[in-house]
Motif scaffolding. Sequence first.
Motif, mmCIF file in Angstrom:
data_model
loop_
_atom_site.group_PDB
_atom_site.id
_atom_site.type_symbol
_atom_site.label_atom_id
_atom_site.label_comp_id
_atom_site.label_asym_id
_atom_site.label_seq_id
_atom_site.Cartn_x
_atom_site.Cartn_y
_atom_site.Cartn_z
ATOM 1 N N GLU A 191 43.530 40.014 46.934
ATOM 2 C CA GLU A 191 43.851 40.165 45.501
ATOM 3 C C GLU A 191 42.679 40.768 44.723
ATOM 4 O O GLU A 191 42.876 41.525 43.782
ATOM 5 N N ALA A 192 41.463 40.378 45.120
ATOM 6 C CA ALA A 192 40.274 40.745 44.338
ATOM 7 C C ALA A 192 39.726 42.125 44.696
ATOM 8 O O ALA A 192 38.752 42.574 44.069
ATOM 9 N N LEU A 210 29.432 34.641 43.427
ATOM 10 C CA LEU A 210 30.727 35.277 43.165
ATOM 11 C C LEU A 210 30.581 36.805 43.247
ATOM 12 O O LEU A 210 31.401 37.497 43.867
ATOM 13 N N GLU A 211 29.518 37.324 42.650
ATOM 14 C CA GLU A 211 29.283 38.777 42.647
ATOM 15 C C GLU A 211 29.058 39.283 44.067
ATOM 16 O O GLU A 211 29.571 40.335 44.457
ATOM 17 N N ASN A 212 28.295 38.520 44.823
ATOM 18 C CA ASN A 212 28.004 38.876 46.207
ATOM 19 C C ASN A 212 29.286 38.874 47.041
ATOM 20 O O ASN A 212 29.526 39.766 47.863
ATOM 21 N N TRP A 213 30.126 37.890 46.795
ATOM 22 C CA TRP A 213 31.379 37.751 47.553
ATOM 23 C C TRP A 213 32.345 38.892 47.240
ATOM 24 O O TRP A 213 32.924 39.490 48.151
ATOM 25 N N LEU A 214 32.524 39.202 45.951
ATOM 26 C CA LEU A 214 33.559 40.162 45.550
ATOM 27 C C LEU A 214 33.023 41.573 45.306
ATOM 28 O O LEU A 214 33.786 42.477 44.994
ATOM 29 N N PHE A 292 39.789 28.807 42.190
ATOM 30 C CA PHE A 292 39.633 30.197 42.646
ATOM 31 C C PHE A 292 40.845 31.057 42.284
ATOM 32 O O PHE A 292 40.679 32.233 41.949
ATOM 33 N N ASP A 293 42.048 30.488 42.330
ATOM 34 C CA ASP A 293 43.241 31.236 41.887
ATOM 35 C C ASP A 293 43.002 31.765 40.474
ATOM 36 O O ASP A 293 43.246 32.933 40.182
ATOM 37 N N ASP A 294 42.540 30.873 39.606
ATOM 38 C CA ASP A 294 42.370 31.251 38.211
ATOM 39 C C ASP A 294 41.182 32.199 38.024
ATOM 40 O O ASP A 294 41.253 33.128 37.222
ATOM 41 N N LEU A 299 39.493 37.458 36.286
ATOM 42 C CA LEU A 299 38.661 38.646 36.525
ATOM 43 C C LEU A 299 39.524 39.909 36.584
ATOM 44 O O LEU A 299 39.165 40.948 36.010
ATOM 45 N N LEU A 300 40.679 39.804 37.238
ATOM 46 C CA LEU A 300 41.565 40.971 37.339
ATOM 47 C C LEU A 300 42.094 41.383 35.960
ATOM 48 O O LEU A 300 42.224 42.572 35.680
ATOM 49 N N LYS A 301 42.351 40.383 35.111
ATOM 50 C CA LYS A 301 42.801 40.692 33.731
ATOM 51 C C LYS A 301 41.748 41.512 33.007
ATOM 52 O O LYS A 301 42.057 42.351 32.174
ATOM 53 N N GLY A 302 40.471 41.241 33.333
ATOM 54 C CA GLY A 302 39.379 41.959 32.706
ATOM 55 C C GLY A 302 39.379 43.452 33.003
ATOM 56 O O GLY A 302 38.804 44.251 32.260
ATOM 57 N N LEU A 303 40.020 43.857 34.090
ATOM 58 C CA LEU A 303 40.081 45.288 34.460
ATOM 59 C C LEU A 303 41.153 46.038 33.689
ATOM 60 O O LEU A 303 41.149 47.258 33.649
ATOM 61 N N GLN A 304 42.109 45.287 33.082
ATOM 62 C CA GLN A 304 43.260 45.960 32.431
ATOM 63 C C GLN A 304 42.846 46.702 31.164
ATOM 64 O O GLN A 304 41.944 46.274 30.467
#
Length: 304
Positions: A191-192, A210-214, A292-294, A299-304
């Motif tokens: 998803e990410a 989180l930054e390192n992971w994604l 983590f779901d949220d 974060l994905l909403k932030g890309l819109q």
Amino acid sequence: MTKQFHRTAVLAIATASFFSLPAHAALRIVACEPEWAALSQELAGDKADIYSATTAMQDPHHIQARPSLIAAVRNADLLTCTGAELETGWLPVLLRQSGNTKVQPGQPGYFEAASFVTKLEIPTRLDRADGDVHAAGNPHIQTDPHNIAKVADALGQRLAQLDPANAATYKARLQDFQTRWKAAQARWEKEAAPLRGARIVVQHKAYPYLENWLGLNQVATLEPKPGVEPTSSHLSEVLNQLQTQPARFIVRSAYNDNRGAEWLSQHAHIPVVVVPFSVGGSERAKDLFGMFDDTIAQLLKGLQ
Ligand SMILES: [Zn+2]
């Protein structure tokens, strides 16, 4: 004598109200942060009474060592904390005041999650002038599910060590948790994927894991120094920087004051993403999976 008795009675009442005691619970666990209370719950089920010393709406760096917390620690069999100096402002006071020898550092009843993961941002120099910098590295390890999995293994073993009669239960629950966690992690990573490489501004240096992971790219912080609230002069500098090197969104945790992020959002015309940061930090973050779901959804909403 009467005074002593009175004190004991008050503590007993305070304690009783904090632990809702299931009939056969073996272990009393006090978690310093809600994510470790949630992980303890996953692994211990009804074999433990679990109390979280803090909520996701509190800043875990700065907690008051209230009498109710001291009472909880006094009666604990196990303390599950982050460590890496996150709780240095309050946990030593709780430990000292509790007089509970079982949960002191070095004892089996003292569990530090951060000691089981590889830490990021270990400073090459320590200077008070740099703000809230921790010698052991960044303590906010719960934002990477790989870290949660490692801590789960270690915590599962610790539960079995402290309560050998229920060792088989802890082992089975750990296996079940790890199976579900691995599946969820694969889903989160899929998803990410669109977040990879996104340039972000963060309020506090709370998300290196989180930054390192994604694969997120942190380009600025709202705090001029870690642990120092955003100032208008620093926010102006960040705004100037973003005019030449834009970012997609600003990330802050549920417990952070929203003013700095809102100001920058209005002036730089980028959205603010509020992540739960811990269990209970949003409606959806009811457990570690929901957290983590949220986080991914926001974060994905932030890309819109
Ligand atoms: Zn911090």
